[in-house]
Design a protein around this motif. Structure first.
Motif, PDB file in Angstrom:
ATOM      1  N   TRP A   1      60.301  30.404  48.495  1.00 50.11           N
ATOM      2  CA  TRP A   1      60.068  31.836  48.587  1.00 50.11           C
ATOM      3  C   TRP A   1      59.551  32.153  49.981  1.00 50.11           C
ATOM      4  O   TRP A   1      59.093  31.288  50.705  1.00 50.11           O
ATOM      5  CB  TRP A   1      59.097  32.335  47.525  1.00 50.11           C
ATOM      6  CG  TRP A   1      57.703  31.766  47.606  1.00 50.11           C
ATOM      7  CD1 TRP A   1      57.219  30.690  46.954  1.00 50.11           C
ATOM      8  CD2 TRP A   1      56.618  32.267  48.406  1.00 50.11           C
ATOM      9  NE1 TRP A   1      55.911  30.462  47.276  1.00 50.11           N
ATOM     10  CE2 TRP A   1      55.508  31.430  48.167  1.00 50.11           C
ATOM     11  CE3 TRP A   1      56.480  33.334  49.286  1.00 50.11           C
ATOM     12  CZ2 TRP A   1      54.279  31.633  48.791  1.00 50.11           C
ATOM     13  CZ3 TRP A   1      55.254  33.541  49.910  1.00 50.11           C
ATOM     14  CH2 TRP A   1      54.171  32.704  49.655  1.00 50.11           C
ATOM     15  N   GLY A   2      59.661  33.415  50.365  1.00 50.29           N
ATOM     16  CA  GLY A   2      59.211  33.802  51.687  1.00 50.29           C
ATOM     17  C   GLY A   2      59.116  35.304  51.802  1.00 50.29           C
ATOM     18  O   GLY A   2      59.389  36.057  50.860  1.00 50.29           O
ATOM     19  N   GLY A   3      58.719  35.752  52.980  1.00 50.51           N
ATOM     20  CA  GLY A   3      58.575  37.175  53.232  1.00 50.51           C
ATOM     21  C   GLY A   3      57.760  37.407  54.481  1.00 50.51           C
ATOM     22  O   GLY A   3      57.369  36.470  55.188  1.00 50.51           O
TER      23      GLY A   3
ATOM     24  N   TYR B   1      61.338  37.350  48.927  1.00 46.61           N
ATOM     25  CA  TYR B   1      62.547  36.769  48.338  1.00 46.61           C
ATOM     26  C   TYR B   1      62.183  35.389  47.785  1.00 46.61           C
ATOM     27  O   TYR B   1      61.217  34.749  48.210  1.00 46.61           O
ATOM     28  CB  TYR B   1      63.677  36.634  49.366  1.00 46.61           C
ATOM     29  CG  TYR B   1      63.341  35.692  50.507  1.00 46.61           C
ATOM     30  CD1 TYR B   1      63.620  34.329  50.431  1.00 46.61           C
ATOM     31  CD2 TYR B   1      62.735  36.165  51.659  1.00 46.61           C
ATOM     32  CE1 TYR B   1      63.302  33.459  51.464  1.00 46.61           C
ATOM     33  CE2 TYR B   1      62.414  35.309  52.705  1.00 46.61           C
ATOM     34  CZ  TYR B   1      62.700  33.963  52.604  1.00 46.61           C
ATOM     35  OH  TYR B   1      62.383  33.107  53.624  1.00 46.61           O
ATOM     36  N   CYS B   2      62.963  34.930  46.832  1.00 47.38           N
ATOM     37  CA  CYS B   2      62.788  33.579  46.288  1.00 47.38           C
ATOM     38  C   CYS B   2      64.137  33.083  45.794  1.00 47.38           C
ATOM     39  O   CYS B   2      65.023  33.877  45.447  1.00 47.38           O
ATOM     40  CB  CYS B   2      61.751  33.547  45.163  1.00 47.38           C
ATOM     41  SG  CYS B   2      62.167  34.534  43.715  1.00 47.38           S
TER      42      CYS B   2
ATOM     43  N   SER C   1      52.323  23.722  46.579  1.00 50.24           N
ATOM     44  CA  SER C   1      52.888  24.732  47.484  1.00 50.24           C
ATOM     45  C   SER C   1      52.608  24.322  48.922  1.00 50.24           C
ATOM     46  O   SER C   1      51.446  24.162  49.312  1.00 50.24           O
ATOM     47  CB  SER C   1      52.271  26.106  47.203  1.00 50.24           C
ATOM     48  OG  SER C   1      52.616  26.554  45.903  1.00 50.24           O
ATOM     49  N   ARG C   2      53.700  24.151  49.697  1.00 51.02           N
ATOM     50  CA  ARG C   2      53.584  23.849  51.127  1.00 51.02           C
ATOM     51  C   ARG C   2      54.101  25.067  51.892  1.00 51.02           C
ATOM     52  O   ARG C   2      55.299  25.343  51.902  1.00 51.02           O
ATOM     53  CB  ARG C   2      54.382  22.607  51.491  1.00 51.02           C
ATOM     54  CG  ARG C   2      53.776  21.317  51.015  1.00 51.02           C
ATOM     55  CD  ARG C   2      54.422  20.133  51.736  1.00 51.02           C
ATOM     56  NE  ARG C   2      55.827  20.031  51.409  1.00 51.02           N
ATOM     57  CZ  ARG C   2      56.310  19.266  50.438  1.00 51.02           C
ATOM     58  NH1 ARG C   2      55.492  18.551  49.714  1.00 51.02           N
ATOM     59  NH2 ARG C   2      57.608  19.210  50.207  1.00 51.02           N
TER      60      ARG C   2
ATOM     61  N   VAL D   1      57.578  26.146  50.148  1.00 47.70           N
ATOM     62  CA  VAL D   1      58.349  25.276  49.259  1.00 47.70           C
ATOM     63  C   VAL D   1      57.431  24.881  48.107  1.00 47.70           C
ATOM     64  O   VAL D   1      56.323  24.380  48.325  1.00 47.70           O
ATOM     65  CB  VAL D   1      58.852  24.021  49.991  1.00 47.70           C
ATOM     66  CG1 VAL D   1      59.634  23.132  49.035  1.00 47.70           C
ATOM     67  CG2 VAL D   1      59.718  24.411  51.179  1.00 47.70           C
ATOM     68  N   VAL D   2      57.873  25.103  46.885  1.00 50.76           N
ATOM     69  CA  VAL D   2      57.062  24.845  45.699  1.00 50.76           C
ATOM     70  C   VAL D   2      57.698  23.696  44.924  1.00 50.76           C
ATOM     71  O   VAL D   2      58.872  23.770  44.544  1.00 50.76           O
ATOM     72  CB  VAL D   2      56.937  26.098  44.809  1.00 50.76           C
ATOM     73  CG1 VAL D   2      56.020  25.813  43.623  1.00 50.76           C
ATOM     74  CG2 VAL D   2      56.399  27.268  45.625  1.00 50.76           C
TER      75      VAL D   2
END
Length: 708
Positions: free
Chosen positions: A223-225, A236-237, A308-309, A326-327
């Motif tokens: 995911w990110g944003g 988003y994911c 979660s990194r 990154v999960v």
């Protein structure tokens, strides 16, 4: 070519014509009163004047029209030159076609795109110049001629001489051109080559497809944003999020303004981890990375552990950072770690319990490798090594640490037999005896066999056995000697009375005196033997008191003074005044010291000295009173030492052999010890140990009686 008459020019002509008509009317009206000749002359002159004026006006108007036409032509040439210059320098290809789709104008960019000079296009039909391109363009140009709305398309794919054998992609825009009168003059086309863009888009789509396949094949979701002012925007994911959480990706996106995630995204974090998660992820500094393990609550209510990194980019123009994360689902690993930790704790507890149990065993234990290397030992075995830790050393290197220093043959035997064996080991220095048992331990699934050594001290057991045997022997012999003494005592009394009567009747006769002396001496010897037999066979009973042994030693030495004077042997004593008290039967203990001192005097040559000492010492961790009698005689023979305490064993002429047996028995009653040895400077040495009482008057543990 003259330009067409303008409206202002027509108005001027009409005004001149109207003025001429009015003037002619006025002349005609005025000349009605004149003669016909005059009237004709006036009309002719008027017509001439009017014609001259009209001609002048017409010439001036024509001159002005020609000047205006020339100016307009120059302006048109400038506009055409500017158009040609603009079209030639623009990278977009332009072409103008007439209504028959023949090239009227082609700019340099389009000529280069087609790979032909501009002159090769002009006046030719579009399909004649480049058949492939013309075939594709002709229908589009024809549609543009029929419509006022511009047409566009992205599907133009052709090969040109500029790039033979390679398909090129063009973007086309077509528009119909009308003249000033509204007549259709032709169509203009704008063509831009978008080959690289199309290839880039295709490559991007391919990469996006690969990325999509890759993200779907990975167990992790991404995911990110944009993180700005602590708010995550443009969120988003990846669709893989459903695989871990049970929620589709659409459940998290499009839920708020500016692309913020739906509230479900924050609610999915476990309540106990939300604060820590927010501090770690949402406060991430620019150009940094962070990793955190936390819990999430899935759609079905299950709690999963994830890692979660997250990484943040640098600040953008608006002070925000792009955040990517990154999960990874680590539930199985966490469960395995928890299980491993529980197993480790269980193993640790088991090892601790085993170690405590191992150390709690009172018997010394050693665990050896098959090569005889010491791996482990319990506390009882460590004491025998004088608190040193021999772990990792070979058993053969434990010299001076009985009984292990004597266990080498057992290990060699086990290495050959792989069975069990035992051996009795005696340490001469300490007088202790052990039974050492050894066993070969070899598990079927193990390639590392072990040898277990167990040492059991049997010193006390052997002493008890010897004591029991000696007690049984002495009891039997005591009963016998007591009966013999009783039976001998009455005849001795009668013999002594008869000797006294004979001496009283015939004592004056000298020839009888030697016989009477012999009889009296034998009677005294038998009486002494009878007394010792009674003492040996007497049941144990006594009057026990607590006191210093120095007084008993002094009394015994006083009793032996006469014996020493007769033997010309000097008695020397060194008795401490600060001896601790002992529990004793003073009468029987007096017999012990008197017997030992008399034996020392009897075995000492004339002119020698018997040394008697008494002092407080500590042996085996407890206090003792040690009394030593050292004579000046020849000492003990080594072959006699095992028998000196046996009843009736004596190397002295006239001795009964009961003295040391009686001494041993009395010391056993006092829980004491007696040791016989030869002094390094010559002579025999007898050491007597009596357990000293503690300052509080408690005797403490009863000491073992020992004879050596």
């Amino acid at each position: 070519m003259l330009p067409s008459s303008s409206p202002s020019h027509l108005l001027r002509i009409l005004a001149v014509a109207a003025a001429c008509a009015v003037l002619m009317g006025l002349v005609a009206a005025w000349s009605e009163s004149q003669s016909a000749g005059v009237r004709i002359a006036l009309l002719a002159v008027s017509a001439f004047v009017l014609a001259a004026v009209g001609a002048g006006a017409a010439l001036r108007s024509r001159a002005r029209s020609e000047r205006e036409c020339a100016r307009l032509l120059d302006k048109a040439d400038d506009a055409r030159a500017l158009r040609d210059a603009v079209m030639d320098i623009t990278p977009v290809g332009f072409a103008f076609y007439d209504r028959d789709l023949r090239y009227v104008h082609v700019n340099a960019a389009l000529a280069a795109m087609n790979g032909l000079p501009a002159d090769a296009h002009l006046g030719r039909h579009v399909s004649e110049v480049l058949p492939a391109l013309g075939t594709a363009l002709a229908p589009r140009l024809a549609r543009a001629l029929e419509s006022d709305a511009p047409l566009q398309d992205l599907s133009l794919q052709v090969e040109t001489p500029a790039a033979p054998g390679e398909t090129r992609f063009w973007f086309g825009s077509y528009s119909r051109v009308r003249g000033s009168g509204g007549a259709v003059l032709g169509v203009i086309a704008s063509l831009s080559e978008v080959t690289e863009r199309m290839r880039a888009e295709a490559s991007l789509q391919e990469h996006e497809g690969r990325l999509d396949v890759l993200t779907r094949s990975l167990p992790d979701y991404l995911w990110g944003g944009k993180l700005r002012d602590g708010v995550l925007r443009d969120f988003y994911c990846t669709p893989v999020v459903e695989r871990t959480t049970g929620y589709p990706a659409s459940a998290f996106t499009g839920g708020g303004p500016e692309g913020t995630p739906s509230p479900l995204w924050a609610e999915m974090i476990h309540p106990e981890d939300r604060t820590r998660y927010r501090e770690c992820i949402e406060s991430l500094a620019p150009s940094t990375e962070v990793e955190i393990e936390h819990r999430i609550i899935c759609a079905d209510g299950r709690v999963r552990w994830v890692r979660s990194r997250a990484a943040a980019s640098g600040l953008d123009a608006r002070g925000g950072v792009h955040l990517g994360c990154v999960v990874t689902d680590v539930t199985d690993r966490r469960l395995a770690d928890d299980l491993r930790q529980r197993l480790n704790d269980s193993f640790r507890r088991s090892a601790t319990e085993w170690s405590r149990t191992f150390d709690a065993v009172s018997s010394p234990l050693l665990v050896l490798s098959a090569e005889g290397i010491i791996h482990r030992l319990n506390d009882a075995a460590r004491v025998l090594f004088r608190e040193a830790d021999p772990s990792g050393q070979p058993l053969s290197a434990t010299a001076g640490a009985p009984p292990w220093s004597s266990a080498g043959p057992l290990v060699e035997e086990l290495r050959a037999t792989h069975g069990r064996t035992s051996h009795e080991v005696h340490d001469t220095e300490s007088g202790r005896t052990w039974e050492v048992s050894a066993a070969w331990v070899d598990e079927k699934a193990s390639e590392d066999p072990r040898i277990i050594l167990v040492a059991t001290e049997v010193t006390r057991l052997l002493e008890l056995q010897a004591h029991v045997r000696r007690g049984e022997t002495m009891a039997a012999m005591g009963a016998i000697v007591a009966g013999v003494a009783h039976e001998v005592r009455n005849p001795l009394f009668s013999i002594s009375a008869v000797v006294d009567a004979v001496e009283a009747t015939y004592g004056a006769r000298p020839e009888l005196k030697p016989y009477l002396d012999v009889l009296r001496g034998e009677v005294r010897r038998l009486t002494h033997l009878t007394q010792e037999l009674f003492e040996y066979g007497r049941p144990t009973r006594g009057e026990w008191t607590d006191g210093a042994v120095g007084a008993v030693v002094s009394e015994a030495l006083s009793a032996c003074t006469l014996t020493g004077d007769k033997a010309a042997v000097r008695l020397e004593r060194e008795v401490s005044d600060a001896l601790p008290p002992v529990r004793m039967d003073a009468r029987r203990l007096f017999h012990v010291f008197r017997n030992v001192v008399e034996n020392a005097v009897q075995h000492s040559p004339q002119g020698t000295t018997v040394h008697v000492t008494a002092e407080a010492v500590e042996e085996a961790g407890r206090p003792w009173v040690r009394c030593t009698v050292h004579d000046g005689g020849p000492g003990f023979k080594s072959e006699d030492l095992p028998h000196v305490f046996e009843p009736f064993f004596s190397k002295r002429r006239g001795g009964t052999g009961l003295g040391l047996s009686i001494v041993q028995r009395i010391l056993e009653e006092h829980q004491g010890r007696i040791r016989l040895s030869n002094h390094p400077q010559g002579g025999a040495e007898v050491t007597i140990l009596l357990p000293a009482l503690s300052p509080a008057g408690s005797t403490g543990p009863t000491p073992q009686s020992q004879v050596s």
